[in-house]
Design an enzyme around this catalytic site. Sequence first.
Site, short mmCIF file in Angstrom:
data_model
loop_
_atom_site.label_atom_id
_atom_site.label_comp_id
_atom_site.label_asym_id
_atom_site.label_seq_id
_atom_site.Cartn_x
_atom_site.Cartn_y
_atom_site.Cartn_z
N HIS A 17 0.85 -1.20 0.00
CA HIS A 17 0.00 0.00 0.00
C HIS A 17 0.88 1.25 0.00
CE1 HIS A 17 -3.11 -2.67 2.22
NE2 HIS A 17 -3.64 -2.41 1.04
N LYS A 41 -16.03 -7.07 4.08
CA LYS A 41 -15.10 -7.98 4.74
C LYS A 41 -15.22 -7.88 6.27
CE LYS A 41 -11.55 -7.32 1.19
NZ LYS A 41 -10.25 -6.74 0.89
N ARG A 90 -1.94 -5.64 -8.55
CA ARG A 90 -0.80 -6.51 -8.28
C ARG A 90 -0.63 -7.57 -9.35
NH1 ARG A 90 -3.19 -7.58 -2.50
NH2 ARG A 90 -4.96 -7.06 -3.81
N SER A 128 -3.00 -8.05 2.80
CA SER A 128 -3.25 -7.94 4.24
C SER A 128 -3.63 -9.28 4.84
CB SER A 128 -4.35 -6.91 4.50
OG SER A 128 -3.98 -5.65 3.97
P1 ADP Z 1 -9.99 -3.38 -0.68
O1 ADP Z 1 -10.78 -4.17 0.30
O2 ADP Z 1 -10.67 -2.12 -1.12
O3 ADP Z 1 -9.41 -4.17 -1.83
P2 ADP Z 1 -7.31 -3.28 0.40
O4 ADP Z 1 -6.86 -2.58 1.63
O5 ADP Z 1 -7.15 -4.77 0.36
O6 ADP Z 1 -8.79 -2.83 0.21
O7 ADP Z 1 -6.57 -2.68 -0.86
C1 ADP Z 1 -6.71 -1.33 -1.23
C2 ADP Z 1 -6.06 -1.14 -2.59
O8 ADP Z 1 -4.67 -1.42 -2.50
C3 ADP Z 1 -6.59 -2.06 -3.68
O9 ADP Z 1 -6.60 -1.35 -4.89
C4 ADP Z 1 -5.57 -3.18 -3.74
O10 ADP Z 1 -5.51 -3.76 -5.01
C5 ADP Z 1 -4.30 -2.41 -3.43
N1 ADP Z 1 -3.27 -3.25 -2.84
C6 ADP Z 1 -3.37 -4.11 -1.82
N2 ADP Z 1 -2.19 -4.73 -1.56
C7 ADP Z 1 -1.31 -4.22 -2.47
C8 ADP Z 1 0.07 -4.48 -2.79
N3 ADP Z 1 0.78 -5.39 -2.13
N4 ADP Z 1 0.61 -3.79 -3.79
C9 ADP Z 1 -0.11 -2.90 -4.49
N5 ADP Z 1 -1.40 -2.64 -4.29
C10 ADP Z 1 -2.01 -3.28 -3.29
#
Ligand code: ADP
Length: 159
Positions: A17, A41, A90, A128
Amino acid sequence: MAKVIYPGTFDPITNGHIDIIKRAAELFDEVIVTVAKNPSKTCLFSIEERIQMLKESLKDFEKVRVDSFDGLVVDHAKQVGAVGIIRGLRAVSDFEYEFQMALMNRKLSSGITTIFLMPHEKYTYLNSTIIRNLAQFKSDVSDFVPQAVVRKLKEKFSH
Ligand code: ADP
């Protein structure tokens, strides 16, 4: 002054992130990292805990602000005067869902553009859920998340 929002669950924030946030901050004047209050979630961390971890992890980023929102992402983007929504891609597996969301959001509000950024390859396998699972079994996650998150995960799984 071009402002964007970066919405997500951030349960918890990872270095993946942060990579996306840095890239967004290079392109825009302000990046509002914003936590969804009612995601579908089930979360390990409360909204307050997630905001706290984000604030601590991002305190040295001048153009970055932390916020939270209820309801539709596009409504939140409009409320704060953002021109776009940042999302991270990703792998191809992210694409289908993100593509649908981006098109739906454009239908709902044509003035708000979704911008996809790709992290460094070393973060493409990071999410996560993996971090929560590793931490639950006392594995060291300090290569993958900021120190504030390492501490909070230890607290969470200490008993
Ligand atoms: P959501 O539930 O909205 O997907 P997340 O917190 O899982 O929320 O992710 C928020 C954003 O960050 C999403 O666009 C996701 O694809 C991106 N994201 C999550 N992990 C990574 C990572 N390791 N590298 C790049 N982008 C990521």
